[in-house]
Design a protein around this motif. Sequence first.
Motif, PDB file in Angstrom:
ATOM      1  N   ARG A  49       0.828  -1.204   0.000  1.00 60.02           N
ATOM      2  CA  ARG A  49       0.000   0.000   0.000  1.00 60.02           C
ATOM      3  C   ARG A  49       0.865   1.259   0.000  1.00 60.02           C
ATOM      4  NH1 ARG A  49      -3.821   1.982   5.023  1.00 60.02           N
ATOM      5  NH2 ARG A  49      -5.297   3.279   3.848  1.00 60.02           N
ATOM      6  N   LEU A  50       0.493   2.237  -0.833  1.00 62.29           N
ATOM      7  CA  LEU A  50       1.211   3.512  -0.901  1.00 62.29           C
ATOM      8  C   LEU A  50       0.179   4.629  -1.057  1.00 62.29           C
ATOM      9  CD1 LEU A  50       4.159   4.625  -0.982  1.00 62.29           C
ATOM     10  CD2 LEU A  50       3.855   4.786  -3.472  1.00 62.29           C
ATOM     11  N   LEU A  52      -0.637   8.371  -1.669  1.00 61.08           N
ATOM     12  CA  LEU A  52       0.031   9.480  -2.359  1.00 61.08           C
ATOM     13  C   LEU A  52      -0.835  10.732  -2.347  1.00 61.08           C
ATOM     14  CD1 LEU A  52       2.073  10.766  -4.471  1.00 61.08           C
ATOM     15  CD2 LEU A  52       0.633   9.663  -6.226  1.00 61.08           C
ATOM     16  N   LEU A  80       4.071   4.588 -10.165  1.00 62.67           N
ATOM     17  CA  LEU A  80       4.078   3.987  -8.831  1.00 62.67           C
ATOM     18  C   LEU A  80       3.267   2.696  -8.784  1.00 62.67           C
ATOM     19  CD1 LEU A  80       3.638   7.230  -6.689  1.00 62.67           C
ATOM     20  CD2 LEU A  80       5.763   5.982  -7.152  1.00 62.67           C
ATOM     21  N   HIS A  84       3.180  -0.940  -6.598  1.00 65.10           N
ATOM     22  CA  HIS A  84       2.446  -0.628  -5.379  1.00 65.10           C
ATOM     23  C   HIS A  84       0.950  -0.553  -5.636  1.00 65.10           C
ATOM     24  CE1 HIS A  84       6.496   0.807  -4.375  1.00 65.10           C
ATOM     25  NE2 HIS A  84       6.162   0.638  -3.118  1.00 65.10           N
ATOM     26  N   VAL A  86      -1.582   1.877  -5.113  1.00 65.64           N
ATOM     27  CA  VAL A  86      -1.534   3.316  -4.876  1.00 65.64           C
ATOM     28  C   VAL A  86      -2.927   3.863  -4.587  1.00 65.64           C
ATOM     29  CG1 VAL A  86      -0.827   5.550  -5.805  1.00 65.64           C
ATOM     30  CG2 VAL A  86       0.435   3.482  -6.447  1.00 65.64           C
ATOM     31  N   ASP A 113       1.570   8.488   2.799  1.00 59.10           N
ATOM     32  CA  ASP A 113       2.926   7.983   2.914  1.00 59.10           C
ATOM     33  C   ASP A 113       3.916   8.862   2.170  1.00 59.10           C
ATOM     34  OD1 ASP A 113       2.144   5.496   4.306  1.00 59.10           O
ATOM     35  OD2 ASP A 113       1.194   5.002   2.384  1.00 59.10           O
ATOM     36  N   LEU A 234      10.526   6.783  -4.104  1.00 58.51           N
ATOM     37  CA  LEU A 234      10.818   5.396  -3.760  1.00 58.51           C
ATOM     38  C   LEU A 234      12.258   5.190  -3.338  1.00 58.51           C
ATOM     39  CD1 LEU A 234       8.864   3.680  -6.670  1.00 58.51           C
ATOM     40  CD2 LEU A 234       8.090   4.133  -4.331  1.00 58.51           C
TER      41      LEU A 234
END
Length: 236
Positions: A49-50, A52, A80, A84, A86, A113, A234
């Motif tokens: 999980r990211l 943004l 991304l 990930h 996102v 994040d 990253l």
Amino acid sequence: MPARIAADQILRWPLLPVLAAQGLSVRRKAQLLPEPKGPREGRAGRGPRLRLLIAGDSSAAGVGAGTQAQALSGHLVRKLAKHHSVEWRLEATTGHTTEDTINRLQSLQGRFDVVVTALGVNDVTRAVTRKQFVERQTRLVDVLTGTFGARRVVVTAVPQMGRFPALPQPLAWVLGRQAARLDHGLRQVADACPQVRHLTLDLPDDPALAAPDGYHPSPKTYALWAEEAARLLLQV
């Protein structure tokens, strides 16, 4: 010892009638490009999980692109999402300064994040001083890393306004020098916080990199910007 006054700051007053006339002319002739259509939040990809956040002014909003898919948000999310899951959100508006962005984010809920910001042009045109800019960018970073818990923030450099095709001389020179001063302050803000990275786009003088208004990025520039931003986001 008193601070040294730069040549452009000294000449700004005698040049004021010319600068004012040029500024009005640029505003009249400039194509008022709209913010592109498309989603301003969503989910994409698979993997860790990211969360943004993209925040800032008209360039963050994607002006100069036809759709958000061609803008910074679209290119960056696709980059991304290759590795990930996102969850992304775009909070950007044409004309916004750093102070405007801080005020806007105060009503935003959630945690992020990673963050990319794009600010400075409107601070330049509204005569924000370097000292004020540093103070406001510092407050913005505190919000992003504190309130939102971001572990990595990429602050995009203040654009080199002296190279904007839409700006005539001496207006381009005066705004370009002030933009450079603010960006120097932005570098200091980034250097003072371990979670922050300063992103400079070293672009050639290629007409294809500017939108038709000569003031905003083109989709090609947004793709290059997203690639560099993803690399820094990253970076371990």
